[in-house]
Write a protein that holds these residues in place. Structure first.
Motif, mmCIF file in Angstrom:
data_model
loop_
_atom_site.group_PDB
_atom_site.id
_atom_site.type_symbol
_atom_site.label_atom_id
_atom_site.label_comp_id
_atom_site.label_asym_id
_atom_site.label_seq_id
_atom_site.Cartn_x
_atom_site.Cartn_y
_atom_site.Cartn_z
ATOM 1 N N PRO A 91 -123.496 18.791 -36.952
ATOM 2 C CA PRO A 91 -124.505 17.819 -36.526
ATOM 3 C C PRO A 91 -124.771 16.756 -37.602
ATOM 4 C CG PRO A 91 -125.268 20.101 -36.276
ATOM 5 C CD PRO A 91 -124.041 20.142 -37.113
ATOM 6 N N ILE A 92 -125.407 15.675 -37.201
ATOM 7 C CA ILE A 92 -125.773 14.610 -38.132
ATOM 8 C C ILE A 92 -126.824 15.106 -39.125
ATOM 9 C CG2 ILE A 92 -127.622 13.665 -36.681
ATOM 10 C CD1 ILE A 92 -125.102 11.649 -38.833
ATOM 11 N N THR A 93 -127.460 16.226 -38.825
ATOM 12 C CA THR A 93 -128.448 16.821 -39.731
ATOM 13 C C THR A 93 -127.814 17.734 -40.784
ATOM 14 O OG1 THR A 93 -128.835 18.454 -37.974
ATOM 15 C CG2 THR A 93 -130.445 16.681 -38.195
ATOM 16 N N THR A 94 -126.499 17.777 -40.830
ATOM 17 C CA THR A 94 -125.823 18.566 -41.861
ATOM 18 C C THR A 94 -126.043 17.934 -43.228
ATOM 19 O OG1 THR A 94 -124.078 19.204 -40.303
ATOM 20 C CG2 THR A 94 -123.592 19.476 -42.653
ATOM 21 N N VAL A 95 -126.503 18.739 -44.176
ATOM 22 C CA VAL A 95 -126.590 18.323 -45.579
ATOM 23 C C VAL A 95 -125.420 18.986 -46.290
ATOM 24 C CG1 VAL A 95 -127.957 18.299 -47.692
ATOM 25 C CG2 VAL A 95 -129.098 18.156 -45.473
ATOM 26 N N PRO A 96 -124.419 18.218 -46.739
ATOM 27 C CA PRO A 96 -123.203 18.811 -47.292
ATOM 28 C C PRO A 96 -123.467 19.827 -48.406
ATOM 29 C CG PRO A 96 -122.894 16.467 -46.968
ATOM 30 C CD PRO A 96 -124.352 16.738 -46.713
ATOM 31 N N MET A 97 -122.938 21.012 -48.234
ATOM 32 C CA MET A 97 -122.998 22.082 -49.230
ATOM 33 C C MET A 97 -124.423 22.581 -49.502
ATOM 34 S SD MET A 97 -119.815 22.448 -49.893
ATOM 35 C CE MET A 97 -118.319 21.491 -49.621
ATOM 36 N N ARG A 98 -125.339 22.336 -48.575
ATOM 37 C CA ARG A 98 -126.732 22.732 -48.823
ATOM 38 C C ARG A 98 -126.867 24.226 -49.094
ATOM 39 N NH1 ARG A 98 -131.368 22.191 -44.225
ATOM 40 N NH2 ARG A 98 -129.963 23.707 -43.271
ATOM 41 N N ASN A 99 -126.334 25.040 -48.199
ATOM 42 C CA ASN A 99 -126.495 26.481 -48.381
ATOM 43 C C ASN A 99 -125.701 27.009 -49.570
ATOM 44 O OD1 ASN A 99 -128.334 26.778 -46.336
ATOM 45 N ND2 ASN A 99 -126.829 27.422 -44.796
ATOM 46 N N LEU A 100 -124.595 26.352 -49.906
ATOM 47 C CA LEU A 100 -123.846 26.751 -51.091
ATOM 48 C C LEU A 100 -124.681 26.504 -52.342
ATOM 49 C CD1 LEU A 100 -121.191 27.826 -52.247
ATOM 50 C CD2 LEU A 100 -120.362 25.462 -52.315
ATOM 51 N N ASN A 101 -125.340 25.346 -52.390
ATOM 52 C CA ASN A 101 -126.243 25.053 -53.498
ATOM 53 C C ASN A 101 -127.386 26.066 -53.551
ATOM 54 O OD1 ASN A 101 -125.891 22.226 -55.036
ATOM 55 N ND2 ASN A 101 -125.075 22.012 -52.973
ATOM 56 N N PHE A 102 -127.973 26.341 -52.401
ATOM 57 C CA PHE A 102 -129.113 27.260 -52.351
ATOM 58 C C PHE A 102 -128.726 28.661 -52.820
ATOM 59 C CE2 PHE A 102 -131.555 24.865 -48.735
ATOM 60 C CZ PHE A 102 -131.727 23.792 -49.592
ATOM 61 N N LEU A 103 -127.590 29.147 -52.338
ATOM 62 C CA LEU A 103 -127.170 30.502 -52.735
ATOM 63 C C LEU A 103 -126.824 30.564 -54.219
ATOM 64 C CD1 LEU A 103 -124.992 31.681 -49.699
ATOM 65 C CD2 LEU A 103 -127.291 32.438 -50.334
ATOM 66 N N ALA A 104 -126.212 29.498 -54.738
ATOM 67 C CA ALA A 104 -125.877 29.482 -56.166
ATOM 68 C C ALA A 104 -127.147 29.526 -57.019
ATOM 69 C CB ALA A 104 -125.058 28.239 -56.497
ATOM 70 N N ILE A 105 -128.160 28.771 -56.609
ATOM 71 C CA ILE A 105 -129.423 28.772 -57.352
ATOM 72 C C ILE A 105 -130.109 30.131 -57.222
ATOM 73 C CG2 ILE A 105 -131.732 27.772 -57.450
ATOM 74 C CD1 ILE A 105 -130.420 25.113 -56.503
ATOM 75 N N ALA A 106 -130.132 30.667 -56.015
ATOM 76 C CA ALA A 106 -130.724 31.989 -55.820
ATOM 77 C C ALA A 106 -130.002 33.041 -56.655
ATOM 78 C CB ALA A 106 -130.688 32.372 -54.343
ATOM 79 N N ALA A 107 -128.681 32.889 -56.784
ATOM 80 C CA ALA A 107 -127.893 33.833 -57.580
ATOM 81 C C ALA A 107 -128.268 33.773 -59.059
ATOM 82 C CB ALA A 107 -126.409 33.556 -57.400
ATOM 83 N N SER A 108 -128.668 32.586 -59.534
ATOM 84 C CA SER A 108 -129.123 32.471 -60.919
ATOM 85 C C SER A 108 -130.376 33.303 -61.135
ATOM 86 C CB SER A 108 -129.409 31.005 -61.270
ATOM 87 O OG SER A 108 -128.241 30.221 -61.183
ATOM 88 N N PHE A 109 -131.303 33.238 -60.176
ATOM 89 C CA PHE A 109 -132.509 34.057 -60.265
ATOM 90 C C PHE A 109 -132.167 35.539 -60.124
ATOM 91 C CE2 PHE A 109 -134.333 29.931 -59.422
ATOM 92 C CZ PHE A 109 -135.548 29.955 -60.118
ATOM 93 N N ALA A 110 -131.195 35.845 -59.265
ATOM 94 C CA ALA A 110 -130.772 37.233 -59.086
ATOM 95 C C ALA A 110 -130.245 37.809 -60.400
ATOM 96 C CB ALA A 110 -129.703 37.325 -58.001
ATOM 97 N N ASP A 111 -129.498 36.996 -61.136
ATOM 98 C CA ASP A 111 -128.976 37.441 -62.425
ATOM 99 C C ASP A 111 -130.105 37.763 -63.400
ATOM 100 O OD1 ASP A 111 -126.275 37.806 -62.462
ATOM 101 O OD2 ASP A 111 -125.808 36.023 -63.634
ATOM 102 N N VAL A 112 -131.093 36.894 -63.458
ATOM 103 C CA VAL A 112 -132.189 37.059 -64.414
ATOM 104 C C VAL A 112 -133.091 38.235 -64.041
ATOM 105 C CG1 VAL A 112 -134.282 35.983 -65.342
ATOM 106 C CG2 VAL A 112 -132.192 34.642 -65.097
ATOM 107 N N TYR A 113 -133.389 38.370 -62.746
ATOM 108 C CA TYR A 113 -134.325 39.394 -62.294
ATOM 109 C C TYR A 113 -133.630 40.680 -61.821
ATOM 110 C CZ TYR A 113 -138.106 36.001 -62.631
ATOM 111 O OH TYR A 113 -139.033 35.094 -63.111
#
Length: 223
Positions: free
Chosen positions: A91-113
């Motif tokens: 869809p036109i509402t697609t933000v390229p790589m949005r969920n990839l960015n989100f999971l990568a950031i969440a993974a950083s917190f997962a590493d720390v916590y």
């Protein structure tokens, strides 16, 4: 029971995932993102949901580089969010790589916590989005495990937890009703209007899910 960090947008799918995580894991964290989305109001709903869920901690992260993305109706002010059902392609509402960015950031917190599960509420109705498919989730999980400090030290694995894959929005809603999710405190409109527009694809999906169960969307009581 382990622990989990859940991506919480403020919408009904992520709210359902959060309540399911509370049942499935002994310790639950939440993470939300400000990425320049037109419907930034969803973050207020996310805060309210997470407070009611009584999670261990709620992280709200700015993703500034996504704010400059052109060509997506969610971040580009020159493009209107359309009144339509989802098309077959992205869809036109697609933000390229949005969920990839989100999971990568969440993974950083997962590493720390020291968190071993990252929850994302993708399901079959989201499949027009490339980063809402099973192959995306499994590939992201592989990349996260290959780059995790925690995994390298503990020799364990981080799981990208996607319990709604293959489900319809109605099936997700059924689970949430059983869990007692406060859907009146969720928000699903991509236009960011209050009250929700009722015309964009996410509004239509939400209305159809409640209607299919013979229910009225409880968010209407907040108008």
């Amino acid at each position: 029971m382990g622990n989990a960090i859940v991506l919480v947008s403020g919408g009904m799918d992520s709210a359902t995932l959060l309540w399911l995580a509370k049942r499935e894991f002994s310790k639950v964290y939440a993470i939300s993102f400000d990425y320049g989305q037109k419907h930034k109001v969803e973050l207020q709903f996310a805060k309210e949901l997470v407070k009611e869920a009584e999670v261990n901690k709620h992280f709200i992260v700015e993703v500034p580089h996504l704010k400059g993305i052109e060509g997506s109706a969610l971040t580009d002010k020159s493009i209107e969010v359309p009144s339509e059902e989802y098309p077959e392609g992205p869809p036109i509402t697609t933000v390229p790589m949005r969920n990839l960015n989100f999971l990568a950031i969440a993974a950083s917190f997962a590493d720390v916590y020291q968190i071993e599960n990252i929850g994302i509420g993708i399901h079959s109705v989201d499949s027009p989005y490339p980063d809402c498919r099973a192959e995306f989730a499994s590939s992201a999980e592989a990349a996260i495990n290959a780059s995790s400090v925690m995994v390298a030290k503990k020799k364990n694995r981080i799981k990208v937890w996607t319990p709604f894959l293959g489900m319809t929005k109605t099936e997700v809603l059924k689970i949430g009703l059983e869990l007692g999710v406060p859907y009146e405190k969720t928000y699903s409109c991509y236009r960011g209007t209050v009250p929700p527009c009722g015309e964009c694809a996410t509004c239509r999906q939400r209305e159809e899910a409640f209607r299919s169960l013979g229910l009225e969307d409880p968010i209407k009581s907040r108008r």
